[in-house]
Design a protein around this motif. Sequence first.
Motif, short mmCIF file in Angstrom:
data_model
loop_
_atom_site.label_atom_id
_atom_site.label_comp_id
_atom_site.label_asym_id
_atom_site.label_seq_id
_atom_site.Cartn_x
_atom_site.Cartn_y
_atom_site.Cartn_z
N ILE A 1 0.84 -1.20 0.00
CA ILE A 1 0.00 0.00 0.00
C ILE A 1 0.87 1.24 0.00
N ALA A 2 1.86 1.27 0.89
CA ALA A 2 2.77 2.42 0.96
C ALA A 2 3.55 2.60 -0.33
N LEU A 3 3.98 1.50 -0.92
CA LEU A 3 4.74 1.56 -2.17
C LEU A 3 3.91 2.19 -3.30
N PHE A 4 2.66 1.76 -3.45
CA PHE A 4 1.85 2.30 -4.54
C PHE A 4 1.32 3.70 -4.24
N THR A 5 1.17 4.03 -2.97
CA THR A 5 0.85 5.42 -2.62
C THR A 5 2.03 6.31 -3.00
N SER A 6 3.23 5.87 -2.67
CA SER A 6 4.44 6.63 -3.01
C SER A 6 4.63 6.73 -4.52
N LEU A 7 4.36 5.66 -5.22
CA LEU A 7 4.49 5.66 -6.68
C LEU A 7 3.53 6.68 -7.29
N THR A 8 2.32 6.73 -6.78
CA THR A 8 1.33 7.70 -7.28
C THR A 8 1.79 9.12 -6.98
N ILE A 9 2.40 9.33 -5.83
CA ILE A 9 2.95 10.65 -5.49
C ILE A 9 4.05 11.04 -6.48
N VAL A 10 4.91 10.10 -6.79
CA VAL A 10 5.98 10.36 -7.76
C VAL A 10 5.38 10.73 -9.12
N GLN B 1 -0.90 10.65 -12.77
CA GLN B 1 -1.52 10.05 -11.59
C GLN B 1 -2.36 8.82 -11.91
N THR B 2 -3.11 8.87 -13.00
CA THR B 2 -3.97 7.72 -13.30
C THR B 2 -3.15 6.47 -13.63
N LEU B 3 -1.89 6.64 -14.01
CA LEU B 3 -1.02 5.48 -14.17
C LEU B 3 -0.84 4.79 -12.83
N GLY B 4 -0.71 5.58 -11.77
CA GLY B 4 -0.63 5.02 -10.41
C GLY B 4 -1.91 4.30 -10.02
N VAL B 5 -3.06 4.87 -10.39
CA VAL B 5 -4.36 4.25 -10.11
C VAL B 5 -4.44 2.89 -10.81
N MET B 6 -4.07 2.88 -12.09
CA MET B 6 -4.14 1.65 -12.88
C MET B 6 -3.20 0.58 -12.33
N LEU B 7 -1.95 0.96 -12.07
CA LEU B 7 -0.98 -0.01 -11.57
C LEU B 7 -1.39 -0.55 -10.20
N ALA B 8 -1.88 0.33 -9.33
CA ALA B 8 -2.31 -0.13 -8.01
C ALA B 8 -3.42 -1.16 -8.15
N LEU C 1 -6.76 -3.49 -1.62
CA LEU C 1 -5.52 -2.80 -1.28
C LEU C 1 -5.30 -1.57 -2.17
N ALA C 2 -5.74 -1.64 -3.43
CA ALA C 2 -5.62 -0.47 -4.32
C ALA C 2 -6.49 0.67 -3.81
N LEU C 3 -7.71 0.34 -3.37
CA LEU C 3 -8.60 1.36 -2.81
C LEU C 3 -7.96 2.01 -1.58
N ILE C 4 -7.39 1.21 -0.72
CA ILE C 4 -6.73 1.74 0.48
C ILE C 4 -5.55 2.62 0.09
N SER C 5 -4.77 2.18 -0.89
CA SER C 5 -3.62 2.96 -1.34
C SER C 5 -4.03 4.33 -1.88
N MET C 6 -5.08 4.37 -2.70
CA MET C 6 -5.54 5.65 -3.24
C MET C 6 -6.18 6.51 -2.15
N ALA C 7 -6.87 5.89 -1.20
CA ALA C 7 -7.44 6.65 -0.09
C ALA C 7 -6.32 7.30 0.73
N LEU C 8 -5.26 6.56 0.96
CA LEU C 8 -4.12 7.11 1.70
C LEU C 8 -3.51 8.29 0.93
N TYR C 9 -3.36 8.15 -0.37
CA TYR C 9 -2.83 9.24 -1.20
C TYR C 9 -3.70 10.49 -1.07
N LEU C 10 -5.01 10.32 -1.15
CA LEU C 10 -5.91 11.47 -1.07
C LEU C 10 -5.93 12.09 0.32
N VAL C 11 -5.83 11.28 1.35
CA VAL C 11 -5.77 11.81 2.72
C VAL C 11 -4.50 12.62 2.91
N ILE C 12 -3.39 12.12 2.41
CA ILE C 12 -2.12 12.85 2.50
C ILE C 12 -2.26 14.22 1.83
#
Length: 190
Positions: free
Chosen positions: A9-18, A37-44, A52-63
């Motif tokens: 989750i942390a890895l794909f949140t970070s990847l989306t940030i990058v 950003q949508t590349l991060g959504v797709m990969l997650a 886990l992808a939903l959680i990863s994107m939720a974490l990104y949006l909360v950040i």
Amino acid sequence: MSSKDITYIALFTSLTIVFAIIPPIPMPLVPVPLTLQTLGVMLAGLVLGPRLALISMALYLVIALVGFPVLPGGRSGLAVFAGPTGGFLLGFLPGAFVTGWMARRSMQLAQGQRSGAQIFASNLTASILGGALTVYVIGVPWLAMVTDTPLSKAVLAVAIFMPGDVIKALIAAFVATRLAQLMPAAGDRQ
């Protein structure tokens, strides 16, 4: 949730940030920039699965919501979510989930017995329908509402993003297919 899940989750949140901090490209006729950003959504979705992808994107949006400058252009905060791009950002949640669900469902229907080309085609379809179309379903009406534009004009305005989203879907499908071939257990994520 295992420590491995939390790491992914942390890895794909970070990847989306990058992907988000890569400078956005302003687009004519629409107040929404072209980003990765949508590349991060797709990969997650493809790699992590729906939950886990939903959680990863939720974490990104909360950040982003709490004020860390992780959105394109170094933006963050509630004002961004209330603006023209807010619907697209919120669309990341169902987009990641739908992408992951479609990829997993395809794998279940095939009972895991598919060629690399079949996996790629399934991943590509999931990326386009989940990671792009689902995000548009939330983002375009939001854009129309916030900018006081007729929905039909908002749809036409965002059509400029579709070729880029197809390219991102091709990249995501290739990467996820390659990962599935190298690490078959990665395809079993929830």
